[in-house]
Design an enzyme around this catalytic site. Structure first.
Site, PDB file in Angstrom:
ATOM      1  N   LEU A   1       0.853  -1.207   0.000  1.00  8.60           N
ATOM      2  CA  LEU A   1       0.000   0.000   0.000  1.00  8.60           C
ATOM      3  C   LEU A   1       0.878   1.242   0.000  1.00  8.60           C
ATOM      4  O   LEU A   1       1.784   1.353   0.827  1.00  8.60           O
ATOM      5  CB  LEU A   1      -0.879   0.020   1.256  1.00  8.60           C
ATOM      6  CG  LEU A   1      -1.920  -1.102   1.383  1.00  8.60           C
ATOM      7  CD1 LEU A   1      -2.455  -1.161   2.804  1.00  8.60           C
ATOM      8  CD2 LEU A   1      -3.064  -0.888   0.405  1.00  8.60           C
ATOM      9  N   HIS A   2       0.631   2.133  -0.947  1.00  5.33           N
ATOM     10  CA  HIS A   2       1.389   3.389  -0.932  1.00  5.33           C
ATOM     11  C   HIS A   2       0.616   4.572  -1.511  1.00  5.33           C
ATOM     12  O   HIS A   2       1.126   5.671  -1.602  1.00  5.33           O
ATOM     13  CB  HIS A   2       2.709   3.228  -1.699  1.00  5.33           C
ATOM     14  CG  HIS A   2       2.524   3.014  -3.171  1.00  5.33           C
ATOM     15  ND1 HIS A   2       2.320   1.768  -3.721  1.00  5.33           N
ATOM     16  CD2 HIS A   2       2.487   3.871  -4.207  1.00  5.33           C
ATOM     17  CE1 HIS A   2       2.167   1.875  -5.022  1.00  5.33           C
ATOM     18  NE2 HIS A   2       2.268   3.148  -5.356  1.00  5.33           N
ATOM     19  N   ARG A   3      -0.653   4.345  -1.943  1.00  2.00           N
ATOM     20  CA  ARG A   3      -1.405   5.457  -2.544  1.00  2.00           C
ATOM     21  C   ARG A   3      -1.749   6.493  -1.479  1.00  2.00           C
ATOM     22  O   ARG A   3      -2.242   6.118  -0.381  1.00  2.00           O
ATOM     23  CB  ARG A   3      -2.725   4.968  -3.145  1.00  2.00           C
ATOM     24  CG  ARG A   3      -2.581   4.049  -4.287  1.00  2.00           C
ATOM     25  CD  ARG A   3      -2.575   4.751  -5.634  1.00  2.00           C
ATOM     26  NE  ARG A   3      -1.973   3.849  -6.576  1.00  2.00           N
ATOM     27  CZ  ARG A   3      -0.848   4.051  -7.263  1.00  2.00           C
ATOM     28  NH1 ARG A   3      -0.218   5.187  -7.156  1.00  2.00           N
ATOM     29  NH2 ARG A   3      -0.359   3.145  -8.068  1.00  2.00           N
TER      30      ARG A   3
ATOM     31  N   ARG B   1       6.784   5.835   1.981  1.00  2.00           N
ATOM     32  CA  ARG B   1       5.679   6.784   2.221  1.00  2.00           C
ATOM     33  C   ARG B   1       4.776   6.269   3.349  1.00  2.00           C
ATOM     34  O   ARG B   1       4.330   7.023   4.217  1.00  2.00           O
ATOM     35  CB  ARG B   1       4.881   6.942   0.920  1.00  2.00           C
ATOM     36  CG  ARG B   1       3.667   7.761   1.073  1.00  2.00           C
ATOM     37  CD  ARG B   1       2.902   7.936  -0.239  1.00  2.00           C
ATOM     38  NE  ARG B   1       2.345   9.265  -0.248  1.00  2.00           N
ATOM     39  CZ  ARG B   1       2.715  10.242  -1.037  1.00  2.00           C
ATOM     40  NH1 ARG B   1       3.625  10.065  -1.946  1.00  2.00           N
ATOM     41  NH2 ARG B   1       2.165  11.415  -0.947  1.00  2.00           N
TER      42      ARG B   1
ATOM     43  N   ASP C   1      -2.799  -1.555  -3.454  1.00  2.00           N
ATOM     44  CA  ASP C   1      -3.306  -0.407  -4.214  1.00  2.00           C
ATOM     45  C   ASP C   1      -2.342  -0.067  -5.347  1.00  2.00           C
ATOM     46  O   ASP C   1      -2.435   0.987  -5.967  1.00  2.00           O
ATOM     47  CB  ASP C   1      -3.560   0.804  -3.303  1.00  2.00           C
ATOM     48  CG  ASP C   1      -2.331   1.265  -2.530  1.00  2.00           C
ATOM     49  OD1 ASP C   1      -1.208   0.845  -2.879  1.00  2.00           O
ATOM     50  OD2 ASP C   1      -2.484   2.065  -1.588  1.00  2.00           O
TER      51      ASP C   1
END
Ligand code: UD1
Ligand code: UDP
Length: 384
Positions: free
Chosen positions: A218-220, A256, A300
């Site tokens: 997940l990084h969005r 992130r 994501d």
């Protein structure tokens, strides 16, 4: 420059972030086969700079070190994009390329395209080819959507990965003869490195058993930049534990995501979820190995929706839209967003063996780079 190099046409590929590298590698290798006609140089903008987000991919994808590194690093969208533009403009003026190739939808892609469109070499802009063109989420809150729209409207040659991309470009009025349906180049890398991935030791190193873990990435910003969504994600992990207490969850953390979990004071809660194994970002070969043997994937990521579809691994996409609809309609992805009911019912289907299997997708065949290279050599480069 020696006499032979003088006659070679010059192509620059601009890459900057993790998903660019596996899209450029197959084309670099293909263009090497035509080294009597073209020379191909890799320009790394430095958008991603950590070893595990950059150098490891050059090594594992058997790429040379980037010929040019702009060393731009992180920043706001404007400052990062502007710095790439300023530095890349100098490179274009010095190198005078016959063609610039850009990949995907990251800030480096947009910055290089704008530079080429505005610079004049011998009175003409520098031609740009966009690999992975035409994808649209129709969600303007995604920075990538802005990057896609600008890049596609400026590019001279558009290489499309799935049929929907052709339809999107047609709708936006782009001339048909600039568009080429060449397929999914990321799958070229996957096909090339599957044998190595199968030999990876990552499963035993992490004490995992085949098909008994879920893999998460997940990084969005829409998921990780807000405290409430990150909290919800942690709750989802806790509930996965209740559905199948014997299942491990492996989560290689994007920088992130680490930064945001720390900022929101959620790192400790994340660390304490049962059966959840947090790791650094994983190198390409080990990550492919984790994908191949996962029971299912929660992500994501754009590229991972495609890779799981090719591999036939169930993928619960934690987004409300996708620019890659083929992965839903023909592949193994389900768009779940953070709809917990849908996530848990999909997991139940996977656990009971009733989840969709997916079909073979057109041009997910490992031969996209040769198709693109042929077009570049036969239709794009002017041999005068
Ligand atoms: C970028 C792309 C995204 C892509 C993703 C792939 C844009 C707008 N976003 O998102 O489309 O899906 O890469 O992974 O181009 N950081 C590090 N080390 C690094 C790089 C970044 O610690 O090597 C940290 C920095 O704190 C930085 C943050 O990660 O501020 C975000 O990096 P950035 O490149 O701006 O965006 P990504 O979220 O990585
Ligand atoms: N990937 C990897 N290690 C990881 C996570 C992802 O090698 O820890 C690979 C993955 O197999 C795919 C690419 O990185 O090839 C996807 O990149 P990412 O998810 O960062 O970007 P996106 O596709 O969302 O733009």
């Amino acid at each position: 420059m020696n006499e032979i190099e003088y006659y070679l046409k010059k192509i620059l590929s601009v890459v900057g972030a993790r998903p660019n590298f596996m899209k450029m590698a197959p084309l670099h290798k293909e263009l090497l086969k035509y080294s009597n006609k073209v020379t191909h140089k890799i320009v790394h903008t430095g958008q991603h700079y950590d070893k595990q987000l950059s150098e490891v991919f050059f090594k594992q994808l058997e790429l040379p070190k980037p010929h040019i590194n702009l060393g731009v690093g992180s920043g706001t969208h404007a400052s990062q994009t502007a710095e790439i533009m300023v530095k890349f403009e100098r490179i274009v003026l010095k190198e005078k390329p016959d063609l610039v190739i850009v990949y995907g939808d990251v800030n480096s892609t947009l910055a290089a395209s704008v530079v080429c469109a505005k610079i004049l070499l011998n009175g003409k802009p520098v031609p740009v080819a966009h690999v992975e063109s035409g994808l649209r989420s129709y969600d303007m809150t995604m920075p990538e959507e802005v990057n896609r729209l600008v890049t596609d409207s400026l590019a001279d040659y558009l290489f499309v990965s799935e049929q929907d991309g052709i339809n999107n470009l047609a709708k936006s009025g782009i001339q048909k003869d600039k568009i080429f349906f060449t397929g999914n180049i990321m799958i070229d890398s996957l096909v090339s490195y599957t044998k190595k991935a199968v030999k990876s030791k990552i499963l035993s190193e992490l004490c995992l058993s085949r098909k008994n873990y879920a893999l998460v990435t997940l990084h969005r910003p829409s998921n990780v930049d807000k405290k409430e969504t990150l909290e919800k994600i942690i709750r989802i992990f806790e509930n996965i534990n209740k559905i199948n207490p014997g299942l491990d969850i492996v989560f290689p953390l994007h920088p992130r995501t680490v930064k945001m979990a720390e900022k929101f004071g959620l790192k400790k809660r994340l660390d304490s979820v049962n059966n959840l194994l947090l790791t650094e970002p994983v190198g390409y070969i080990d990550f492919l190995s984790l994908l191949i043997s996962a029971k299912y994937v929660l992500t994501d990521s754009g590229g991972i929706q495609e890779e799981t579809s090719f591999l036939g691994v169930p993928c619960l996409t934690l987004r409300y839209n996708t620019e890659r609809p083929v992965t839903i309609f023909e592949g193994t992805s389900t768009l779940c967003g953070l709809n917990e009911k849908l996530i848990y019912s999909s997991i139940q289907k996977i656990e009971s063996g009733n989840y969709k299997k997916g079909k073979k997708i057109k041009f997910y065949d490992g031969k996209t780079a040769p198709r693109i290279a042929k077009i570049i050599l036969n239709k794009i480069i002017e041999w005068t």
